[in-house]
Design an enzyme around this catalytic site. Structure first.
Site, short mmCIF file in Angstrom:
data_model
loop_
_atom_site.label_atom_id
_atom_site.label_comp_id
_atom_site.label_asym_id
_atom_site.label_seq_id
_atom_site.Cartn_x
_atom_site.Cartn_y
_atom_site.Cartn_z
N CYS A 208 40.63 34.75 37.78
CA CYS A 208 42.02 35.27 37.12
C CYS A 208 41.73 36.25 36.34
CB CYS A 208 43.03 34.37 36.90
SG CYS A 208 41.84 33.53 35.52
N CYS B 48 45.44 38.82 39.32
CA CYS B 48 44.60 40.14 38.73
C CYS B 48 45.51 40.96 39.55
CB CYS B 48 43.11 39.78 38.41
SG CYS B 48 42.63 38.78 39.71
N CYS C 117 42.25 43.01 40.31
CA CYS C 117 41.00 42.27 41.55
C CYS C 117 39.59 42.87 41.35
CB CYS C 117 41.09 41.05 41.92
SG CYS C 117 42.36 39.88 41.12
#
Length: 144
Positions: free
Chosen positions: A11, A85, A89
């Site tokens: 996350c 995210c 990410c």
């Protein structure tokens, strides 16, 4: 015995969602899982609300620390779940991936925080089952 499957939960801050997912993977997967978590922009601390919500289920999250992806071993994971995210990410090597739409519980009141915790528990349970990892013999201690 087969080697444990490596699962990673990512996350943004590695302070709430991914920490709880890592904890549930450890609780539910036992020795069949190597569980990790990290953040795309780690906060450096685990949220006290996350620690308390997991303590209610018998897991001590206070032993965890907020980590970045750079802190992880350089291995291919068997499964990676990202949570919130989005484009930040980073790519992590894994044959199985999922993007879980789970709200960040950071500022939620306790009852809503627990609801997010329980959603994470269910997603981890389902993922482990899909991976062929049996759950604990009794899940009464995880019923919340």
């Amino acid at each position: 015995m087969a080697s444990p499957q490596r699962v990673l939960f990512v996350c943004v801050e590695n302070a709430n969602r991914s920490q709880m997912a890592e904890a549930f993977a450890r609780m539910l997967g036992g020795g069949a899982v190597e569980a990790y978590s990290a953040g795309s922009r780690p906060s450096g601390v685990v949220n006290p609300a996350a620690i308390e919500s997991m303590r209610e289920l018998g897991y001590d999250l206070s032993a965890h620390r907020s980590k970045s992806l750079a802190d992880l071993p350089d291995v291919e994971f068997d499964f990676v779940a990202t949570m919130g995210c989005g484009d930040t990410c980073p790519y992590v090597r894994a044959p199985r991936r999922a993007d879980w739409t789970i709200p960040d519980p950071k500022h939620l009141p306790p009852d809503e925080f627990r609801a997010v915790r329980d959603l994470i528990r269910e997603k981890v349970r389902l993922t482990l089952a899909e991976m062929g990892i049996p759950g604990p013999e009794t899940s009464s201690d995880l019923s919340g």
